[in-house]
Design a protein around this motif. Structure first.
Motif, PDB file in Angstrom:
ATOM      1  N   THR A 101     -37.995  29.115 -36.113  1.00 10.77           N
ATOM      2  CA  THR A 101     -38.290  28.462 -34.838  1.00 10.77           C
ATOM      3  C   THR A 101     -38.459  29.496 -33.736  1.00 10.77           C
ATOM      4  N   ASP A 102     -39.257  29.126 -32.735  1.00  6.10           N
ATOM      5  CA  ASP A 102     -39.485  30.026 -31.610  1.00  6.10           C
ATOM      6  C   ASP A 102     -39.929  29.195 -30.410  1.00  6.10           C
ATOM      7  N   VAL A 103     -39.415  29.551 -29.241  1.00  7.38           N
ATOM      8  CA  VAL A 103     -39.825  28.904 -27.998  1.00  7.38           C
ATOM      9  C   VAL A 103     -40.337  29.998 -27.078  1.00  7.38           C
ATOM     10  N   ALA A 104     -41.552  29.831 -26.580  1.00  9.75           N
ATOM     11  CA  ALA A 104     -42.147  30.820 -25.666  1.00  9.75           C
ATOM     12  C   ALA A 104     -42.753  30.085 -24.482  1.00  9.75           C
ATOM     13  N   TYR A 105     -42.536  30.639 -23.292  1.00 11.91           N
ATOM     14  CA  TYR A 105     -43.095  30.036 -22.089  1.00 11.91           C
ATOM     15  C   TYR A 105     -43.642  31.128 -21.182  1.00 11.91           C
ATOM     16  N   GLY A 106     -44.900  31.009 -20.827  1.00 11.22           N
ATOM     17  CA  GLY A 106     -45.529  31.958 -19.931  1.00 11.22           C
ATOM     18  C   GLY A 106     -46.883  31.458 -19.478  1.00 11.22           C
ATOM     19  N   ASP A 107     -47.244  31.760 -18.257  1.00  4.14           N
ATOM     20  CA  ASP A 107     -48.536  31.374 -17.678  1.00  4.14           C
ATOM     21  C   ASP A 107     -48.805  29.876 -17.783  1.00  4.14           C
ATOM     22  N   GLY A 108     -47.762  29.076 -17.628  1.00  6.96           N
ATOM     23  CA  GLY A 108     -47.939  27.630 -17.647  1.00  6.96           C
ATOM     24  C   GLY A 108     -48.093  27.019 -19.021  1.00  6.96           C
ATOM     25  N   VAL A 109     -47.808  27.797 -20.080  1.00  9.37           N
ATOM     26  CA  VAL A 109     -47.937  27.286 -21.448  1.00  9.37           C
ATOM     27  C   VAL A 109     -46.589  27.410 -22.158  1.00  9.37           C
ATOM     28  N   ASN A 124     -48.775  22.355 -21.854  1.00  7.37           N
ATOM     29  CA  ASN A 124     -49.294  23.250 -20.822  1.00  7.37           C
ATOM     30  C   ASN A 124     -49.827  22.504 -19.614  1.00  7.37           C
ATOM     31  N   ARG A 125     -49.829  23.228 -18.493  1.00  6.28           N
ATOM     32  CA  ARG A 125     -50.341  22.661 -17.252  1.00  6.28           C
ATOM     33  C   ARG A 125     -51.858  22.719 -17.244  1.00  6.28           C
ATOM     34  N   GLN A 126     -52.478  21.746 -16.625  1.00  4.97           N
ATOM     35  CA  GLN A 126     -53.923  21.724 -16.401  1.00  4.97           C
ATOM     36  C   GLN A 126     -54.118  21.518 -14.900  1.00  4.97           C
ATOM     37  N   THR A 127     -54.074  22.614 -14.169  1.00  6.60           N
ATOM     38  CA  THR A 127     -54.100  22.579 -12.710  1.00  6.60           C
ATOM     39  C   THR A 127     -55.325  21.877 -12.140  1.00  6.60           C
ATOM     40  N   PRO A 128     -56.547  22.110 -12.640  1.00  4.63           N
ATOM     41  CA  PRO A 128     -57.698  21.422 -12.034  1.00  4.63           C
ATOM     42  C   PRO A 128     -57.584  19.898 -12.092  1.00  4.63           C
ATOM     43  N   ASN A 129     -56.962  19.374 -13.149  1.00  2.00           N
ATOM     44  CA  ASN A 129     -56.819  17.920 -13.314  1.00  2.00           C
ATOM     45  C   ASN A 129     -55.484  17.399 -12.803  1.00  2.00           C
ATOM     46  N   LYS A 130     -54.598  18.318 -12.410  1.00  2.00           N
ATOM     47  CA  LYS A 130     -53.223  17.972 -12.030  1.00  2.00           C
ATOM     48  C   LYS A 130     -52.552  17.179 -13.146  1.00  2.00           C
ATOM     49  N   GLN A 131     -52.635  17.708 -14.355  1.00  2.89           N
ATOM     50  CA  GLN A 131     -52.064  17.070 -15.537  1.00  2.89           C
ATOM     51  C   GLN A 131     -51.205  18.053 -16.314  1.00  2.89           C
ATOM     52  N   ILE A 132     -50.434  17.504 -17.234  1.00  2.00           N
ATOM     53  CA  ILE A 132     -49.772  18.291 -18.273  1.00  2.00           C
ATOM     54  C   ILE A 132     -50.356  17.809 -19.587  1.00  2.00           C
ATOM     55  N   TRP A 133     -50.763  18.763 -20.421  1.00  2.00           N
ATOM     56  CA  TRP A 133     -51.325  18.425 -21.721  1.00  2.00           C
ATOM     57  C   TRP A 133     -50.314  18.757 -22.794  1.00  2.00           C
ATOM     58  N   LEU A 134     -50.269  17.897 -23.808  1.00  2.00           N
ATOM     59  CA  LEU A 134     -49.386  18.091 -24.954  1.00  2.00           C
ATOM     60  C   LEU A 134     -50.220  18.100 -26.217  1.00  2.00           C
ATOM     61  N   SER A 135     -49.968  19.075 -27.063  1.00  2.00           N
ATOM     62  CA  SER A 135     -50.531  19.069 -28.402  1.00  2.00           C
ATOM     63  C   SER A 135     -49.348  18.948 -29.350  1.00  2.00           C
ATOM     64  N   SER A 136     -49.271  17.816 -30.021  1.00  2.00           N
ATOM     65  CA  SER A 136     -48.154  17.528 -30.914  1.00  2.00           C
ATOM     66  C   SER A 136     -48.632  17.523 -32.364  1.00  2.00           C
ATOM     67  N   PRO A 137     -47.900  18.166 -33.272  1.00  2.00           N
ATOM     68  CA  PRO A 137     -48.282  18.107 -34.686  1.00  2.00           C
ATOM     69  C   PRO A 137     -48.077  16.709 -35.273  1.00  2.00           C
ATOM     70  N   THR A 138     -47.343  15.865 -34.577  1.00  2.00           N
ATOM     71  CA  THR A 138     -47.074  14.508 -35.056  1.00  2.00           C
ATOM     72  C   THR A 138     -48.066  13.495 -34.493  1.00  2.00           C
ATOM     73  N   SER A 139     -48.229  13.477 -33.167  1.00  2.00           N
ATOM     74  CA  SER A 139     -49.054  12.440 -32.534  1.00  2.00           C
ATOM     75  C   SER A 139     -50.393  12.946 -32.008  1.00  2.00           C
ATOM     76  N   GLY A 140     -50.637  14.241 -32.072  1.00  2.00           N
ATOM     77  CA  GLY A 140     -51.917  14.778 -31.622  1.00  2.00           C
ATOM     78  C   GLY A 140     -51.934  15.114 -30.142  1.00  2.00           C
ATOM     79  N   PRO A 141     -53.142  15.297 -29.583  1.00  2.00           N
ATOM     80  CA  PRO A 141     -53.258  15.710 -28.177  1.00  2.00           C
ATOM     81  C   PRO A 141     -53.127  14.526 -27.218  1.00  2.00           C
ATOM     82  N   LYS A 142     -52.487  14.797 -26.081  1.00  2.00           N
ATOM     83  CA  LYS A 142     -52.333  13.782 -25.042  1.00  2.00           C
ATOM     84  C   LYS A 142     -52.380  14.470 -23.681  1.00  2.00           C
ATOM     85  N   ARG A 143     -52.861  13.726 -22.673  1.00  2.00           N
ATOM     86  CA  ARG A 143     -52.944  14.230 -21.302  1.00  2.00           C
ATOM     87  C   ARG A 143     -52.089  13.348 -20.416  1.00  2.00           C
TER      88      ARG A 143
END
Length: 190
Positions: A101-109, A124-143
């Motif tokens: 396991t590993d946890v890394a955080y930098g540059d908004g990711v 990760n942050r998506q500043t132009p959209n004012k969103q947070i994006w998630l990529s999950s190995p279980t449920s896939g991508p979400k905004r």
């Protein structure tokens, strides 16, 4: 002829409201124009009252879009990602059942590797959209959009109405079964 085609398209596109001179037109008026093949009175002045450019419509029609200014978005987003990073670090340090396991955080990711068996979460942050994006190995991508105020808001996936923290609370406990997991105490999950 043009008005007839326009009215036919209006019948197929219910999300746009037909208007004549700024007043909404009933569906019956639109249907009459389509069925007769001739434009109804005033049809040459029909316009589509489309949703405003800054507002998107979603399947669940949850609360209105966030009105955070850029500085507030950066602060809320940083607090959210910092809280998630700290909590994931705590969880993975105490997870003796997980290897690699590993946890890394930098540059908004925020990258959370839960080993080969469970995969990697990327938040990760998506500043132009004012969103947070998630990529999950279980449920896939979400905004996720921030809904509410800075004092009482949360990150919502508007297609389902589920919050970022609720989704993580649903997925992570099955991976870290040997310990108690509670994402609902972190910032911006109310």
């Amino acid at each position: 002829m043009f008005a007839g085609r326009l009215l036919a398209r209006l019948g197929r596109r219910p999300r746009c409201l037909p208007t004549i001179g700024g007043c909404p037109v009933s569906q019956e008026t639109v249907s009459q124009g389509v069925s007769s093949g001739t434009p109804t009175a005033g049809a040459s002045a029909i316009q589509l009252a489309a949703p405003s450019a800054s507002r998107r419509l979603f399947s669940s029609q949850i609360e209105a879009e966030s009105t955070l200014d850029s500085a507030t978005y950066e602060r809320v987003c940083s607090d959210t990602l910092d809280g998630l990073c700290d909590y994931f670090e705590e969880l993975t340090e105490n997870a003796s059942e997980l290897q690699g396991t590993d946890v890394a955080y930098g540059d908004g990711v925020l990258t959370v590797n839960l080993g080969k068996k469970h995969g990697t979460y990327v938040i990760n942050r998506q500043t132009p959209n004012k969103q947070i994006w998630l990529s999950s190995p279980t449920s896939g991508p979400k905004r996720f959009d921030f809904v509410g105020t800075e004092a009482a808001g949360r990150w919502i996936y508007k297609h389902s109405g589920q919050s970022l923290h609720e989704l993580l609370q649903e997925e992570i406990p099955s991976i870290l079964s040997s310990q108690s997991v509670n994402f609902l105490h972190l910032p911006y999950c109310s």
